[in-house]
Design a protein around this motif. Structure first.
Motif, PDB file in Angstrom:
ATOM      1  N   ARG A   1      16.089   3.013 -43.230  1.00 52.85           N
ATOM      2  CA  ARG A   1      14.634   2.856 -43.316  1.00 52.85           C
ATOM      3  C   ARG A   1      13.950   3.774 -42.299  1.00 52.85           C
ATOM      4  NH1 ARG A   1      15.624  -2.818 -43.577  1.00 52.85           N
ATOM      5  NH2 ARG A   1      14.888  -3.047 -41.437  1.00 52.85           N
ATOM      6  N   GLY A   2      14.559   3.886 -41.130  1.00 50.84           N
ATOM      7  CA  GLY A   2      13.983   4.728 -40.090  1.00 50.84           C
ATOM      8  C   GLY A   2      13.918   6.191 -40.482  1.00 50.84           C
ATOM      9  N   VAL A   3      15.029   6.735 -40.999  1.00 48.38           N
ATOM     10  CA  VAL A   3      15.019   8.156 -41.378  1.00 48.38           C
ATOM     11  C   VAL A   3      14.108   8.385 -42.579  1.00 48.38           C
ATOM     12  CG1 VAL A   3      17.286   8.662 -40.395  1.00 48.38           C
ATOM     13  CG2 VAL A   3      17.131   7.930 -42.776  1.00 48.38           C
ATOM     14  N   ALA A   4      13.996   7.395 -43.456  1.00 51.30           N
ATOM     15  CA  ALA A   4      13.083   7.520 -44.603  1.00 51.30           C
ATOM     16  C   ALA A   4      11.635   7.564 -44.116  1.00 51.30           C
ATOM     17  CB  ALA A   4      13.279   6.360 -45.574  1.00 51.30           C
TER      18      ALA A   4
ATOM     19  N   ILE B   1      17.908  16.608 -36.597  1.00 56.28           N
ATOM     20  CA  ILE B   1      16.615  16.555 -37.276  1.00 56.28           C
ATOM     21  C   ILE B   1      15.878  17.882 -37.156  1.00 56.28           C
ATOM     22  CG2 ILE B   1      14.319  15.497 -37.197  1.00 56.28           C
ATOM     23  CD1 ILE B   1      15.796  12.868 -36.388  1.00 56.28           C
ATOM     24  N   ASP B   2      15.890  18.473 -35.965  1.00 56.35           N
ATOM     25  CA  ASP B   2      15.234  19.771 -35.775  1.00 56.35           C
ATOM     26  C   ASP B   2      15.782  20.810 -36.742  1.00 56.35           C
ATOM     27  OD1 ASP B   2      13.396  19.193 -33.849  1.00 56.35           O
ATOM     28  OD2 ASP B   2      14.594  19.891 -32.163  1.00 56.35           O
ATOM     29  N   GLY B   3      17.107  20.879 -36.837  1.00 55.19           N
ATOM     30  CA  GLY B   3      17.725  21.863 -37.716  1.00 55.19           C
ATOM     31  C   GLY B   3      17.412  21.626 -39.177  1.00 55.19           C
ATOM     32  N   VAL B   4      17.472  20.370 -39.589  1.00 54.36           N
ATOM     33  CA  VAL B   4      17.202  20.029 -40.989  1.00 54.36           C
ATOM     34  C   VAL B   4      15.755  20.349 -41.357  1.00 54.36           C
ATOM     35  CG1 VAL B   4      17.005  18.109 -42.627  1.00 54.36           C
ATOM     36  CG2 VAL B   4      18.996  18.263 -41.119  1.00 54.36           C
ATOM     37  N   VAL B   5      14.821  19.986 -40.467  1.00 55.52           N
ATOM     38  CA  VAL B   5      13.403  20.216 -40.752  1.00 55.52           C
ATOM     39  C   VAL B   5      13.090  21.709 -40.791  1.00 55.52           C
ATOM     40  CG1 VAL B   5      11.047  19.893 -39.904  1.00 55.52           C
ATOM     41  CG2 VAL B   5      12.668  17.998 -39.827  1.00 55.52           C
ATOM     42  N   LEU B   6      13.640  22.473 -39.860  1.00 58.52           N
ATOM     43  CA  LEU B   6      13.391  23.913 -39.856  1.00 58.52           C
ATOM     44  C   LEU B   6      13.925  24.550 -41.134  1.00 58.52           C
ATOM     45  CD1 LEU B   6      12.251  26.290 -38.334  1.00 58.52           C
ATOM     46  CD2 LEU B   6      14.447  26.539 -37.153  1.00 58.52           C
ATOM     47  N   ARG B   7      15.103  24.133 -41.571  1.00 60.78           N
ATOM     48  CA  ARG B   7      15.663  24.665 -42.822  1.00 60.78           C
ATOM     49  C   ARG B   7      14.761  24.295 -44.001  1.00 60.78           C
ATOM     50  NH1 ARG B   7      20.795  26.347 -44.748  1.00 60.78           N
ATOM     51  NH2 ARG B   7      20.481  26.945 -46.923  1.00 60.78           N
ATOM     52  N   TRP B   8      14.245  23.053 -44.008  1.00 62.05           N
ATOM     53  CA  TRP B   8      13.376  22.622 -45.102  1.00 62.05           C
ATOM     54  C   TRP B   8      12.076  23.411 -45.133  1.00 62.05           C
ATOM     55  CZ3 TRP B   8       8.554  19.997 -44.704  1.00 62.05           C
ATOM     56  CH2 TRP B   8       8.018  19.613 -45.936  1.00 62.05           C
TER      57      TRP B   8
ATOM     58  N   SER C   1       8.993  10.745 -44.308  1.00 65.74           N
ATOM     59  CA  SER C   1       7.670  10.604 -44.906  1.00 65.74           C
ATOM     60  C   SER C   1       6.608  11.251 -44.015  1.00 65.74           C
ATOM     61  CB  SER C   1       7.339   9.119 -45.124  1.00 65.74           C
ATOM     62  OG  SER C   1       6.042   8.974 -45.659  1.00 65.74           O
ATOM     63  N   VAL C   2       6.721  11.037 -42.703  1.00 70.34           N
ATOM     64  CA  VAL C   2       5.777  11.642 -41.762  1.00 70.34           C
ATOM     65  C   VAL C   2       5.927  13.163 -41.773  1.00 70.34           C
ATOM     66  CG1 VAL C   2       5.163  11.886 -39.323  1.00 70.34           C
ATOM     67  CG2 VAL C   2       5.658   9.619 -40.259  1.00 70.34           C
ATOM     68  N   ILE C   3       7.152  13.636 -41.705  1.00 73.82           N
ATOM     69  CA  ILE C   3       7.407  15.079 -41.653  1.00 73.82           C
ATOM     70  C   ILE C   3       6.900  15.777 -42.910  1.00 73.82           C
ATOM     71  CG2 ILE C   3       9.232  16.828 -41.679  1.00 73.82           C
ATOM     72  CD1 ILE C   3      10.863  14.895 -39.883  1.00 73.82           C
ATOM     73  N   GLU C   4       7.221  15.208 -44.069  1.00 73.69           N
ATOM     74  CA  GLU C   4       6.843  15.832 -45.337  1.00 73.69           C
ATOM     75  C   GLU C   4       5.328  15.907 -45.497  1.00 73.69           C
ATOM     76  OE1 GLU C   4       8.523  15.691 -49.878  1.00 73.69           O
ATOM     77  OE2 GLU C   4       8.138  13.781 -48.885  1.00 73.69           O
ATOM     78  N   SER C   5       4.629  14.898 -44.992  1.00 73.05           N
ATOM     79  CA  SER C   5       3.171  14.865 -45.154  1.00 73.05           C
ATOM     80  C   SER C   5       2.438  15.696 -44.104  1.00 73.05           C
ATOM     81  CB  SER C   5       2.669  13.412 -45.097  1.00 73.05           C
ATOM     82  OG  SER C   5       2.902  12.850 -43.820  1.00 73.05           O
TER      83      SER C   5
ATOM     84  N   ASP D   1      13.274  26.570 -47.031  1.00 74.39           N
ATOM     85  CA  ASP D   1      13.705  26.536 -48.441  1.00 74.39           C
ATOM     86  C   ASP D   1      13.084  25.409 -49.270  1.00 74.39           C
ATOM     87  OD1 ASP D   1      15.105  24.184 -47.779  1.00 74.39           O
ATOM     88  OD2 ASP D   1      17.017  25.224 -47.568  1.00 74.39           O
ATOM     89  N   GLN D   2      12.393  24.445 -48.627  1.00 73.03           N
ATOM     90  CA  GLN D   2      11.721  23.354 -49.342  1.00 73.03           C
ATOM     91  C   GLN D   2      12.676  22.535 -50.209  1.00 73.03           C
ATOM     92  OE1 GLN D   2       8.076  22.633 -49.145  1.00 73.03           O
ATOM     93  NE2 GLN D   2       8.656  23.720 -47.280  1.00 73.03           N
ATOM     94  N   ASP D   3      13.946  22.445 -49.802  1.00 70.06           N
ATOM     95  CA  ASP D   3      14.938  21.678 -50.567  1.00 70.06           C
ATOM     96  C   ASP D   3      14.908  20.220 -50.099  1.00 70.06           C
ATOM     97  OD1 ASP D   3      17.102  20.609 -51.885  1.00 70.06           O
ATOM     98  OD2 ASP D   3      18.448  22.292 -51.461  1.00 70.06           O
ATOM     99  N   THR D   4      14.032  19.445 -50.705  1.00 69.20           N
ATOM    100  CA  THR D   4      13.833  18.057 -50.288  1.00 69.20           C
ATOM    101  C   THR D   4      15.059  17.187 -50.550  1.00 69.20           C
ATOM    102  OG1 THR D   4      11.452  18.235 -50.668  1.00 69.20           O
ATOM    103  CG2 THR D   4      12.385  16.014 -50.608  1.00 69.20           C
ATOM    104  N   LEU D   5      15.731  17.417 -51.666  1.00 69.80           N
ATOM    105  CA  LEU D   5      16.924  16.619 -51.972  1.00 69.80           C
ATOM    106  C   LEU D   5      18.001  16.815 -50.910  1.00 69.80           C
ATOM    107  CD1 LEU D   5      17.263  17.068 -55.844  1.00 69.80           C
ATOM    108  CD2 LEU D   5      16.383  15.090 -54.576  1.00 69.80           C
ATOM    109  N   ALA D   6      18.127  18.034 -50.406  1.00 72.84           N
ATOM    110  CA  ALA D   6      19.105  18.303 -49.352  1.00 72.84           C
ATOM    111  C   ALA D   6      18.724  17.561 -48.074  1.00 72.84           C
ATOM    112  CB  ALA D   6      19.202  19.803 -49.085  1.00 72.84           C
ATOM    113  N   VAL D   7      17.438  17.518 -47.771  1.00 72.44           N
ATOM    114  CA  VAL D   7      16.972  16.808 -46.572  1.00 72.44           C
ATOM    115  C   VAL D   7      17.312  15.328 -46.670  1.00 72.44           C
ATOM    116  CG1 VAL D   7      14.948  16.081 -45.262  1.00 72.44           C
ATOM    117  CG2 VAL D   7      15.119  18.425 -46.077  1.00 72.44           C
ATOM    118  N   ILE D   8      17.032  14.731 -47.814  1.00 69.67           N
ATOM    119  CA  ILE D   8      17.300  13.298 -47.996  1.00 69.67           C
ATOM    120  C   ILE D   8      18.783  13.012 -47.803  1.00 69.67           C
ATOM    121  CG2 ILE D   8      17.285  11.421 -49.678  1.00 69.67           C
ATOM    122  CD1 ILE D   8      14.737  12.707 -50.859  1.00 69.67           C
ATOM    123  N   ALA D   9      19.641  13.860 -48.380  1.00 74.56           N
ATOM    124  CA  ALA D   9      21.089  13.673 -48.242  1.00 74.56           C
ATOM    125  C   ALA D   9      21.521  13.835 -46.785  1.00 74.56           C
ATOM    126  CB  ALA D   9      21.828  14.674 -49.122  1.00 74.56           C
ATOM    127  N   GLU D  10      20.974  14.825 -46.094  1.00 75.84           N
ATOM    128  CA  GLU D  10      21.343  15.078 -44.709  1.00 75.84           C
ATOM    129  C   GLU D  10      20.851  13.979 -43.782  1.00 75.84           C
ATOM    130  OE1 GLU D  10      19.540  18.852 -44.671  1.00 75.84           O
ATOM    131  OE2 GLU D  10      21.342  19.935 -45.291  1.00 75.84           O
TER     132      GLU D  10
END
Length: 211
Positions: A99-102, A177-184, A106-110, A187-196
């Motif tokens: 729940r926390g990462v979700a 988190i820093d690495g995942v967000v910077l990559r997103w 949500s905050v990051i994406e918005s 490339d805007q690969d949201t599905l990859a972010v959710i999995a990671e």
């Protein structure tokens, strides 16, 4: 004619103008003149509030960190407080962490534009002796604090305890988190972010045992 405002309100207006300019064209586009034009004030008004660009960017960074830190803190607090009160143990901890990462995502994406600015301002502050490294230090201090509060609350709610020092858990989680967000942001690969992020929650949960 420039409308006279109290100094704190004028500073806030100029900081927001600077953030808008930076969001549209990057930190390099933030100049005293550009901010004055966007805020529809004279150059003198900007110089009265901020000695130079470095001082303005520092204030922008501080405002951005506080804004995003508050949003993250609220989201993580809600995630830790939600859920069944009679559910404890490893499964409960995993659910809280997911729940926390979700909530964090949500905050990051918005706030994608603001997220990109945090990277730009942090890099600028490290490179600029005038701005100093304080922005980056503040950013991680705020995020460290909110993450530690969440992890402590998650362990308490699930009646678990962490097997590694909190500073190590927090540093590792935020580095991922820093690495995942910077990559997103690239490339805007949201599905990859959710999995990671799901994988991150599972890895953190594995570092706890029943209390």
């Amino acid at each position: 004619m420039t409308v006279r405002l109290p100094a704190d309100l004028r500073r806030s207006q100029l900081i927001e103008a600077g953030l808008t300019v930076a969001a549209e064209a990057g930190i390099a586009a933030v100049t005293v003149r550009a901010v004055a034009e966007h805020a529809e004030v004279s150059l003198g008004v900007v110089h009265y509030c901020f000695e130079n660009k470095e001082a303005l960017v520092t204030a922008m960074g501080e405002a951005l960190v506080q804004e995003l830190g508050a949003a993250v803190g609220t989201a993580l607090h809600a995630a830790a407080a939600d859920g069944r009160r009679d559910c404890v143990g490893p499964r409960a901890l995993r659910e809280i962490l997911h729940r926390g990462v979700a909530a964090l995502w949500s905050v990051i994406e918005s706030t994608a534009d603001r997220q990109l600015l945090t990277y730009e301002i942090t890099a600028y502050s490290v490179r600029s002796a005038g701005a100093g490294p304080g922005i980056g230090t503040l950013q991680y201090r705020v995020m460290d604090t909110e993450t530690e509060r969440f992890l402590e609350a998650a362990a308490e709610a699930s009646r678990m305890r962490w097997t590694e020092p909190m500073t190590s858990l927090t540093r590792s989680a935020l580095a991922t988190i820093d690495g995942v967000v910077l990559r997103w942001l690239v490339d805007q690969d949201t599905l990859a972010v959710i999995a990671e992020f799901d994988d991150l929650a599972a890895r953190i949960a594995a570092k706890a045992v029943p209390s």
